[in-house]
Design a protein around this motif. Structure first.
Motif, mmCIF file in Angstrom:
data_model
loop_
_atom_site.group_PDB
_atom_site.id
_atom_site.type_symbol
_atom_site.label_atom_id
_atom_site.label_comp_id
_atom_site.label_asym_id
_atom_site.label_seq_id
_atom_site.Cartn_x
_atom_site.Cartn_y
_atom_site.Cartn_z
ATOM 1 N N PRO A 98 -95.424 79.837 33.083
ATOM 2 C CA PRO A 98 -95.415 78.433 33.496
ATOM 3 C C PRO A 98 -95.474 78.252 35.021
ATOM 4 O O PRO A 98 -96.253 77.412 35.497
ATOM 5 N N PRO A 99 -94.708 79.019 35.832
ATOM 6 C CA PRO A 99 -94.833 78.846 37.283
ATOM 7 C C PRO A 99 -96.246 79.145 37.786
ATOM 8 O O PRO A 99 -96.776 78.430 38.649
ATOM 9 N N ALA A 100 -96.859 80.197 37.229
ATOM 10 C CA ALA A 100 -98.226 80.536 37.652
ATOM 11 C C ALA A 100 -99.206 79.437 37.254
ATOM 12 O O ALA A 100 -100.155 79.128 37.986
ATOM 13 N N MET A 101 -98.981 78.818 36.096
ATOM 14 C CA MET A 101 -99.842 77.723 35.657
ATOM 15 C C MET A 101 -99.764 76.552 36.627
ATOM 16 O O MET A 101 -100.767 75.883 36.910
ATOM 17 N N LEU A 102 -98.564 76.324 37.183
ATOM 18 C CA LEU A 102 -98.367 75.186 38.077
ATOM 19 C C LEU A 102 -98.883 75.444 39.488
ATOM 20 O O LEU A 102 -99.188 74.501 40.224
ATOM 21 N N THR A 103 -98.996 76.705 39.872
ATOM 22 C CA THR A 103 -99.414 77.020 41.244
ATOM 23 C C THR A 103 -100.869 77.455 41.358
ATOM 24 O O THR A 103 -101.417 77.509 42.454
ATOM 25 N N SER A 104 -101.502 77.763 40.219
ATOM 26 C CA SER A 104 -102.899 78.188 40.263
ATOM 27 C C SER A 104 -103.806 76.960 40.182
ATOM 28 O O SER A 104 -103.354 75.835 39.943
ATOM 29 N N ASN A 105 -105.109 77.173 40.329
ATOM 30 C CA ASN A 105 -106.061 76.075 40.179
ATOM 31 C C ASN A 105 -106.703 76.067 38.791
ATOM 32 O O ASN A 105 -107.756 75.462 38.608
ATOM 33 N N PHE A 106 -106.055 76.760 37.831
ATOM 34 C CA PHE A 106 -106.570 76.755 36.459
ATOM 35 C C PHE A 106 -106.617 75.325 35.923
ATOM 36 O O PHE A 106 -107.558 74.930 35.252
ATOM 37 N N LEU A 107 -105.566 74.555 36.227
ATOM 38 C CA LEU A 107 -105.531 73.139 35.873
ATOM 39 C C LEU A 107 -105.799 72.296 37.116
ATOM 40 O O LEU A 107 -105.508 72.706 38.239
ATOM 41 N N SER A 108 -106.317 71.120 36.897
ATOM 42 C CA SER A 108 -106.473 70.174 38.002
ATOM 43 C C SER A 108 -105.094 69.724 38.471
ATOM 44 O O SER A 108 -104.082 69.961 37.789
ATOM 45 N N LEU A 109 -105.046 69.042 39.596
ATOM 46 C CA LEU A 109 -103.770 68.525 40.096
ATOM 47 C C LEU A 109 -103.146 67.573 39.079
ATOM 48 O O LEU A 109 -101.934 67.644 38.815
ATOM 49 N N CYS A 110 -103.974 66.716 38.492
ATOM 50 C CA CYS A 110 -103.449 65.789 37.477
ATOM 51 C C CYS A 110 -102.898 66.550 36.277
ATOM 52 O O CYS A 110 -101.862 66.182 35.714
ATOM 53 N N GLY A 111 -103.596 67.624 35.874
ATOM 54 C CA GLY A 111 -103.135 68.424 34.755
ATOM 55 C C GLY A 111 -101.808 69.099 35.031
ATOM 56 O O GLY A 111 -100.943 69.191 34.155
ATOM 57 N N ARG A 112 -101.622 69.556 36.277
ATOM 58 C CA ARG A 112 -100.360 70.213 36.644
ATOM 59 C C ARG A 112 -99.215 69.203 36.720
ATOM 60 O O ARG A 112 -98.088 69.490 36.285
ATOM 61 N N VAL A 113 -99.494 68.021 37.250
ATOM 62 C CA VAL A 113 -98.469 66.974 37.294
ATOM 63 C C VAL A 113 -98.066 66.590 35.875
ATOM 64 O O VAL A 113 -96.879 66.429 35.567
ATOM 65 N N ARG A 114 -99.045 66.469 34.994
ATOM 66 C CA ARG A 114 -98.746 66.145 33.595
ATOM 67 C C ARG A 114 -97.894 67.224 32.954
ATOM 68 O O ARG A 114 -96.955 66.931 32.187
ATOM 69 N N LEU A 115 -98.164 68.480 33.266
ATOM 70 C CA LEU A 115 -97.381 69.581 32.709
ATOM 71 C C LEU A 115 -95.933 69.525 33.179
ATOM 72 O O LEU A 115 -95.016 69.863 32.429
ATOM 73 N N LEU A 116 -95.728 69.096 34.425
ATOM 74 C CA LEU A 116 -94.366 69.000 34.966
ATOM 75 C C LEU A 116 -93.504 68.000 34.198
ATOM 76 O O LEU A 116 -92.274 68.090 34.225
ATOM 77 N N THR A 117 -94.153 67.044 33.550
ATOM 78 C CA THR A 117 -93.387 66.031 32.810
ATOM 79 C C THR A 117 -93.017 66.485 31.403
ATOM 80 O O THR A 117 -92.380 65.737 30.659
ATOM 81 N N GLU A 118 -93.381 67.708 31.021
ATOM 82 C CA GLU A 118 -93.138 68.188 29.657
ATOM 83 C C GLU A 118 -91.680 68.054 29.221
ATOM 84 O O GLU A 118 -91.407 67.614 28.091
ATOM 85 N N PRO A 119 -90.684 68.378 30.067
ATOM 86 C CA PRO A 119 -89.292 68.270 29.608
ATOM 87 C C PRO A 119 -88.863 66.853 29.260
ATOM 88 O O PRO A 119 -87.848 66.661 28.577
ATOM 89 N N PHE A 120 -89.615 65.853 29.703
ATOM 90 C CA PHE A 120 -89.212 64.470 29.473
ATOM 91 C C PHE A 120 -89.965 63.825 28.307
ATOM 92 O O PHE A 120 -89.782 62.653 28.013
ATOM 93 N N ARG A 121 -90.799 64.590 27.636
ATOM 94 C CA ARG A 121 -91.569 64.057 26.521
ATOM 95 C C ARG A 121 -90.721 64.035 25.252
ATOM 96 O O ARG A 121 -89.934 64.958 24.997
ATOM 97 N N ALA A 122 -90.912 62.999 24.459
ATOM 98 C CA ALA A 122 -90.143 62.852 23.218
ATOM 99 C C ALA A 122 -90.541 63.916 22.203
ATOM 100 O O ALA A 122 -91.697 64.355 22.159
ATOM 101 N N SER A 123 -89.582 64.323 21.406
ATOM 102 C CA SER A 123 -89.864 65.265 20.328
ATOM 103 C C SER A 123 -90.682 64.576 19.248
ATOM 104 O O SER A 123 -90.599 63.356 19.063
ATOM 105 N N LEU A 138 -97.962 68.697 26.373
ATOM 106 C CA LEU A 138 -98.587 69.392 27.499
ATOM 107 C C LEU A 138 -99.756 68.641 28.130
ATOM 108 O O LEU A 138 -100.139 68.967 29.255
ATOM 109 N N GLY A 139 -100.334 67.713 27.406
ATOM 110 C CA GLY A 139 -101.425 66.935 27.961
ATOM 111 C C GLY A 139 -102.785 67.375 27.463
ATOM 112 O O GLY A 139 -102.973 68.487 26.966
ATOM 113 N N ASP A 140 -103.758 66.473 27.616
ATOM 114 C CA ASP A 140 -105.112 66.725 27.113
ATOM 115 C C ASP A 140 -105.775 67.918 27.780
ATOM 116 O O ASP A 140 -106.525 68.662 27.142
ATOM 117 N N GLU A 141 -105.531 68.109 29.073
ATOM 118 C CA GLU A 141 -106.228 69.187 29.773
ATOM 119 C C GLU A 141 -105.767 70.550 29.292
ATOM 120 O O GLU A 141 -106.588 71.461 29.080
#
Length: 439
Positions: A98-123, A138-141
């Motif tokens: 997960p840290p590498a996913m957030l720091t690499s350019n594999f995802l766009s900036l929007c995709g990484r920001v969306r991933l950061l919100t994962e802990p706040f998503r409803a079950s 995790l988001g569409d991307e």
């Protein structure tokens, strides 16, 4: 000593039989050889697998099987390497944490920001399609670039149709217990390791031959079963000109064959088996000379289902994974085609399928040398699809097993499609057989 019949000579049936070999066994295989899809061909020194590339050794039952067969000296471990996904015209290395996913350019900036919100998503609900789970958490991307190609690589299936709970129960459990995948991963620092990918010096042929030798004369080839019926306290099986009665029968054949045998006995169970679909898959293996051509590094590349993507599911750089399987001066590539994305692919001619595989490979790697050897395998029913409702179907099957003394079920159409799952489930099935026979 009980008389036990195992219907099906694939890896599930063979491992179940081995665990029950202290009884009087009959292993009935409909075809001319054991092993099902787990076949290896040796071509001018190259080991070419017809289906699975290897198995994970983190499952304890795998280690027990290897030890019982005396194959420790034949085991080879995979060489680790990058995993790639193809998009925007090139292969992109998949971040491994997960840290590498957030720091690499594999995802766009929007995709990484969306991933950061994962802990706040409803079950979500207790079960849902994989796509809905991934989209919500995790988001569409991430769904498009990572989850969907990964699912295609494992199941050759459609994330909009496959059940999250049936296909990835441990990941679903993280959400249910911790409310977040990232939180669950942080808290479960002692999670089971999946182990390392392993194979054998001669490929899966080594494993199947060892199982065959252990089972010896109990194996009957070219013996498709035509009928199963109750006979007193036992079970009568009919194949060819034979009618024999057994104290216990294990159906380790495919879903359709199991359905056909069960139809006179239980409509519910027969319908449950019949309702398990499967994906058609083609495997094209190429042995390529490496004199003037440098093969890619890494483990392999998955291909998302995008309009601009090559018409393949992915490719395994097999000679990178198990270098000893390729003769010096060659590289082995195994291209996977078809699946639910392109179910008609395997109906192409050999020439068409080979051309499609080469074109797909060249989209990823550039111009290729002329292959030294090729092999093509088609599987109309390659991988069972755990679509929504699969767990209810399995419960119907297990209900019948509980009601009918002496009748058991195992196979990759029920509780896990990987080779390691088949080995584990076979061991568990044999334990249930022994427990019932001891009563």
């Amino acid at each position: 000593m009980a008389r036990i019949a195992i219907v099906g000579g694939g890896i599930s049936g063979l491992c179940t039989a081995l665990a029950l070999s202290d009884h009087e066994l009959t292993v009935l295989e409909a075809g001319p050889q054991l092993g099902g899809k787990l076949q290896s061909e040796h071509v001018n020194g190259a080991v070419l697998e017809a289906a699975a590339n290897g198995l994970l050794n983190g499952e304890p039952s795998v280690g027990r099987l290897v030890e019982r067969l005396g194959l420790e000296s034949q085991v080879i471990l995979a060489t680790e390497g990058e995993r790639y996904v193809f998009f925007q015209g090139s292969m992109r290395a998949v971040p491994t944490s997960p840290p590498a996913m957030l720091t690499s350019n594999f995802l766009s900036l929007c995709g990484r920001v969306r991933l950061l919100t994962e802990p706040f998503r409803a079950s979500g609900p207790s079960d849902e399609p994989i796509a809905e789970f991934a989209r919500r958490r995790l988001g569409d991307e991430v769904l498009t670039k990572l989850v969907s190609p990964m699912v295609s690589g494992i199941h050759a299936g459609d994330t909009e149709q496959l059940s999250m709970e049936a296909c990835f129960p441990k990941i679903k459990h993280l959400e249910q217990e911790h409310g977040s995948l990232l939180a669950g991963l942080r808290k479960q620092t002692s999670m089971e390791s999946p182990g390392k990918l392993m194979s054998f010096k001669g490929g899966f042929r080594t494993l199947i031959q060892a199982l065959s030798q252990q089972l010896g004369d109990s194996v009957v080839l070219n013996a498709p079963c035509q009928a199963l019926r109750r006979s007193g306290s036992g079970w009568q099986l009919h194949w060819g000109e034979n009618d024999r009665t057994f104290d216990a029968v294990v159906l380790a054949c495919g879903a359709v064959a199991s359905s056909d045998l069960l139809a006179p006995l239980s409509t519910d169970a027969a319908d449950a088996f019949r309702a398990i679909p499967s994906a058609a898959v083609g495997v094209v293996a190429l042995v390529l000379p490496t004199g003037a051509w440098t093969p890619p590094s890494g483990f392999g590349c998955l291909v998302p289902d995008l309009e601009s993507s090559p018409p393949i599911l992915g490719v395994l750089f097999s000679s990178n994974i198990f270098p000893s399987h390729a003769p010096e001066g060659t590289a082995i590539m195994r291209v996977i085609l078809g699946g639910t994305r392109d179910p008609q692919a395997i109906q192409a001619t050999d020439e068409e399928l080979l051309m499609r595989a080469i074109q797909g490979l060249e989209s990823l790697l550039g111009k290729l040398p002329t292959p030294c050897a090729t092999r093509i395998h088609r599987y109309p029913s390659a991988i069972p699809q755990y679509t929504m409702g699969h767990l209810d179907r399995v419960r119907s099957v297990r209900t019948l097993e509980a009601q009918e003394n002496g009748l058991f079920f195992t196979g990759n159409h029920l509780d896990g499609v990987a080779v390691k799952d088949c080995i584990r489930n076979a061991e568990e099935t044999a334990s249930r057989v022994k427990l019932e026979l001891s009563r």
